[in-house]
Design a protein around this motif. Structure first.
Motif, short mmCIF file in Angstrom:
data_model
loop_
_atom_site.label_atom_id
_atom_site.label_comp_id
_atom_site.label_asym_id
_atom_site.label_seq_id
_atom_site.Cartn_x
_atom_site.Cartn_y
_atom_site.Cartn_z
N ASP A 120 0.90 -1.08 -0.36
CA ASP A 120 0.12 -0.42 0.23
C ASP A 120 1.12 1.17 -0.30
O ASP A 120 2.11 1.04 -0.09
CB ASP A 120 -0.70 -0.27 1.20
N ARG A 121 0.82 2.62 -0.74
CA ARG A 121 0.93 3.56 -0.73
C ARG A 121 1.80 4.23 0.54
O ARG A 121 2.65 4.98 0.74
CB ARG A 121 0.02 4.73 -1.47
N GLU A 124 5.10 3.13 1.43
CA GLU A 124 6.14 3.48 0.61
C GLU A 124 6.49 5.22 0.80
O GLU A 124 7.35 5.58 0.59
CB GLU A 124 5.97 3.40 -0.69
N GLU A 125 4.99 5.37 0.95
CA GLU A 125 5.11 7.11 1.31
C GLU A 125 6.27 8.11 1.62
O GLU A 125 6.82 8.03 2.99
CB GLU A 125 4.31 7.46 1.79
#
Length: 204
Positions: A120-121, A124-125
């Motif tokens: 999920d983003r 990684e954000e």
């Protein structure tokens, strides 16, 4: 809310420059701040762009058939004149996707091949690394590493030893060695999780 009154670029270096920032807060207090940045000029500062792009990428990767070892680097760092244990990491080049940068950087620093996981983003954000000193922001990538360790692709300026650490060694490192903050948090989770170290990436 505080307001910035003036910005001056003090140095111009290829990878890191210094900027003087003058401003005042809602109480009227005047501040004189120093900011280190990957930006090449004032217009590229995140103060100006408001864009939290990834300046760098940090790679948390597992190695071995049982995926029971973490890929670490023991790297000499001038600010402390000593070796520090870290997760492999590097600068995201201009126009480069940070996921591609993760594959490239792990290979350059260790010789290993990195296979990223789809996450999920929010995992990684890009996150700020040390916001009191710099506007630098780094994304974190998770996945598996394979292959043989090699220094063939390492830059001459880097002094790095690659470490494949199991849980026992990770615990020793946390107890006895100098460790970067991001690396330490991941190792703490790794040593206390006997199951899938990446289970926190599963959808909520």
């Amino acid at each position: 809310m505080a307001k910035i009154d003036k910005i001056e670029q003090l140095t111009k270096n290829p990878f890191l420059s210094m900027f003087a920032v003058d401003g005042h807060n809602s109480k009227g207090h005047q501040s004189h701040y120093m900011v280190a940045s990957r930006a090449r000029n004032i217009d590229e500062l995140k103060i100006k762009t408001r864009d939290n792009h990834a300046d760098g990428v940090i790679i948390y990767s597992l190695y071995g058939e049982k995926r029971d070892r973490v890929v670490l680097v023991r790297q000499y760092r001038y600010p402390v004149d000593d070796y520090v244990y870290e997760l492999p990491a590097g600068i995201v080049e201009r126009g480069e996707d940070f996921r591609e940068a993760a594959v490239r950087e792990l290979h350059e620093e260790t010789g290993l091949t990195f296979t990223p996981l789809l996450a999920d983003r929010m995992y990684e954000e890009p996150r700020y690394t040390s916001i009191g000193l710099t506007d630098e922001s780094c994304a974190t990538m998770y996945g598996y590493a394979d292959g043989q360790i090699s220094d063939r692709f390492m830059e001459e300026s880097e002094e790095i030893q690659v470490v494949l650490a199991d849980r026992k060694e990770c615990k020793r490192i946390l107890q006895e060695e100098r460790v970067s903050l991001n690396c330490a948090y991941h190792l703490m989770y790794f040593i206390h999780n006997s199951g899938d170290p990446f289970d926190f990436l599963k959808p909520l």
